[in-house]
Write a protein that holds these residues in place. Structure first.
Motif, short mmCIF file in Angstrom:
data_model
loop_
_atom_site.label_atom_id
_atom_site.label_comp_id
_atom_site.label_asym_id
_atom_site.label_seq_id
_atom_site.Cartn_x
_atom_site.Cartn_y
_atom_site.Cartn_z
N ARG A 1 0.60 -0.98 0.09
CA ARG A 1 -0.14 0.03 0.60
C ARG A 1 0.73 1.25 0.07
N ARG A 2 2.18 1.67 0.45
CA ARG A 2 2.78 2.48 1.08
C ARG A 2 3.96 2.59 -0.59
N ASP A 3 4.45 1.38 -0.37
CA ASP A 3 5.00 1.90 -1.96
C ASP A 3 4.41 1.82 -2.68
N CYS A 4 3.19 1.21 -3.38
CA CYS A 4 3.10 1.65 -4.85
C CYS A 4 1.60 1.74 -4.83
N GLY A 5 1.40 2.83 -4.16
CA GLY A 5 0.10 3.96 -3.97
C GLY A 5 -1.05 3.54 -5.52
N MET A 6 -2.58 3.52 -5.38
CA MET A 6 -3.06 2.85 -6.45
C MET A 6 -3.41 4.39 -7.23
N ASN A 7 -3.17 4.25 -8.54
CA ASN A 7 -3.04 5.51 -9.78
C ASN A 7 -3.55 4.64 -11.08
N VAL A 8 -4.81 4.61 -11.13
CA VAL A 8 -4.92 3.79 -12.59
C VAL A 8 -4.53 4.18 -13.68
N ARG A 9 -4.92 6.01 -13.75
CA ARG A 9 -4.75 6.18 -14.44
C ARG A 9 -2.30 6.36 -15.44
N ARG A 10 -2.25 5.68 -14.57
CA ARG A 10 -0.18 5.53 -14.75
C ARG A 10 0.15 3.92 -14.90
N THR A 11 1.25 3.78 -15.66
CA THR A 11 1.59 2.67 -16.40
C THR A 11 3.43 2.88 -16.21
N TYR A 12 4.18 2.42 -15.05
CA TYR A 12 4.91 2.91 -15.02
C TYR A 12 6.53 1.65 -15.36
N ALA A 13 7.66 2.06 -15.49
CA ALA A 13 8.66 0.92 -16.11
C ALA A 13 8.73 -0.27 -14.31
N PRO A 14 8.95 -1.11 -15.14
CA PRO A 14 9.45 -1.46 -14.00
C PRO A 14 10.63 -1.26 -13.40
#
Length: 217
Positions: free
Chosen positions: A111-124
């Motif tokens: 939850r802390r490190d990967c907050g929800m943001n359904v509009r983004r896709t980040y590189a691994p």
């Protein structure tokens, strides 16, 4: 008429769960969106419908107010029939309730490190050991449910239900942060994100004008 009060669709994972629960119930409802950290948000938390808890989602059902996603699920299940939300077989229902409760209270590092943001896709990017442990635990539970009770359906217990809607924001996180998953978990993420209710939420999130820096990488 039910009214579900939610925060920003792009970022509010708990709002997503509450809204998906109302959507699954099949009951007529209205929704009230309060942009988080806005003047409207502050007013609602001070004197309005969020004054009891200061949290979203909040479900208002006549003179009944609930502000916890799992409580909202149970309230709606009582009104519409538990089989709409939970598997019918006792062993499957027990596992569904257990993993849903664990999701509700667990996985703090994810939850802390990967907050929800359904509009983004980040590189691994590498995960911390604690966050990876959360991912591994979730994958293990999904695998257990799918292999024991998934049958020919696409969801954890065959048909889409409470456990799936409660894990839906986790599925969005796995996609947003491009987290590697074994095949059974990856297929489940695709099934969840393709569900009409989930797709409806995500599409609406993309139409929102608000960008909150605290939730952006």
């Amino acid at each position: 008429m039910l009214d579900i009060i939610i925060g920003n669709r792009a970022y509010s994972s708990w709002s997503m769960r509450g809204w998906l629960a109302v959507r699954l119930s099949g009951l007529p409802f209205t929704e009230t969106l309060l942009p988080m950290w806005s003047p409207e948000w502050d007013l609602a938390r001070a004197t309005g419908p969020l004054a009891l808890s200061g949290k979203v989602p909040t479900l208002v059902d006549g003179d009944v107010t609930l502000w916890d996603s799992l409580a909202i699920v149970e309230h709606l299940a009582e009104q519409t029939g538990r089989d709409r939300f939970w598997p019918t077989a006792p062993s499957a229902r027990a596992l569904a309730r257990s993993i849903t409760a664990e999701m509700h209270s667990g996985y703090p590092d994810l939850r802390r490190d990967c907050g929800m943001n359904v509009r983004r896709t980040y590189a691994p990017a590498p995960l911390t050991p604690a966050t990876q442990a959360d991912v591994d635990r979730i994958v293990a539970l999904w695998t257990l449910a799918r292999t024991r009770f998934g049958g020919t359906g696409d969801y954890l217990f065959g048909d889409y239900g409470a456990a799936d809607l409660m894990f839906a924001p986790v599925a969005t996180r796995f996609r947003t942060y491009t987290i590697p998953l074994p095949d059974i978990a990856a297929r489940y993420v695709e099934a969840i994100l393709a569900h009409p209710h989930v797709a409806e939420w995500i599409a609406a999130a993309h139409e929102e004008p608000w960008v909150l820096d605290r939730y952006e990488r």
